[in-house]
Design an enzyme around this catalytic site. Sequence first.
Site, PDB file in Angstrom:
ATOM      1  N   HIS A 129      -3.348   7.349   2.314  1.00 26.41           N
ATOM      2  CA  HIS A 129      -3.746   6.025   1.833  1.00 26.41           C
ATOM      3  C   HIS A 129      -5.149   5.730   2.332  1.00 26.41           C
ATOM      4  CE1 HIS A 129      -3.993   1.846   0.976  1.00 26.41           C
ATOM      5  NE2 HIS A 129      -3.794   1.446   2.226  1.00 26.41           N
ATOM      6  N   ASN A 177      -9.980  -0.135  -0.215  1.00 26.62           N
ATOM      7  CA  ASN A 177      -8.521  -0.105  -0.174  1.00 26.62           C
ATOM      8  C   ASN A 177      -7.982  -0.675  -1.481  1.00 26.62           C
ATOM      9  OD1 ASN A 177      -5.792  -0.460   0.278  1.00 26.62           O
ATOM     10  ND2 ASN A 177      -6.034  -1.364   2.311  1.00 26.62           N
ATOM     11  N   CYS A 231       0.810  -1.222   0.000  1.00 26.45           N
ATOM     12  CA  CYS A 231       0.000   0.000   0.000  1.00 26.45           C
ATOM     13  C   CYS A 231       0.844   1.272   0.000  1.00 26.45           C
ATOM     14  CB  CYS A 231      -0.945   0.004   1.197  1.00 26.45           C
ATOM     15  SG  CYS A 231      -2.097  -1.391   1.202  1.00 26.45           S
TER      16      CYS A 231
END
Length: 323
Positions: A250, A280, A113
Amino acid sequence: MIRSTVRGVGAALPRRVVTNKDLETRLETSDEWIVQRTGIRQRHIASDDETTASLGEAAALRALDAAGLAPADIDLIVVATSTPNNTFPATAVEIQERLGIRQGFAFDMQAVCSGFVYAVTTADLYIRGGMAKRALVIGAETFSRILDWTDRTTCVLFGDGAGAIVLEAEEGQGDISDRGILAEALRSDGSHKEKLYVDGGPSTTRTVGHLRMQGREVFKHAVGMITDVIEDVFGQAGITAEDIDWFVSHQANKRIIDASAKKLGIAEEKVVITVDLHGNTSAASVPLALNHAVSQGKIQKGDLVLLEAMGGGFTWGAVLLRW
């Protein structure tokens, strides 16, 4: 001094949208449970004809169009992904070929990520070092392909997509008023690797594997790690949270984003939120959120923008730039 300035941004999302209500029909979960704990309401899931490379290509073309540039103007491509089209060659090379680019160089980066923040930092180093003038930095993922769709604790969290930015070398004065990347910091700590990982790989199980996560452990460490690296960036630039115009984090969990902003003292109205729309999307998360904020007319020329991400490993990092 040379600065890496943002010339354009673009995004691409799979056609298929899967809502929380859709997931209720196949899992023991509910829209209320997912929204309350994560802020996620829907996510895009790639169809068989949509891949990390095809999504990355589409995002790249939109970023180039926004920049007013042609593929031939690019001499570096960095793709952040944990779900490449193939073990090798790099997805970046495939996107390079799809775009018809024969010059320069292209490679992938894998920091889960945090990948896009790592890739932006790496491209910036090449630009400031004189090895590239214009770089295409892409975050692209098809995480739906590595999810265990019977595990309701993980499969409801993730989605697919791609985002891209074009960076270009520009002469700056060397102070905080410059446009472009002003400060950056990266971190990793492999002692946390078993808290978020994929249980497969060509050298171990010879399989792709599925994502596994200790959600509470990730949450426990996230805010502290995120704010620590951001404070490092603030120190490098000689600024405070009050100077930030936009916080593009994020997009993993709204509670983590809100808690990080609160601890740093960043006002709620400066925080970009897209986790409700995309879920996500790992390395695609930050550029997708960045593109959304630009397309909504939020981020304007001259704005001070803070990018941040944390991912498996753990890896984490932050980039400060002036739009």
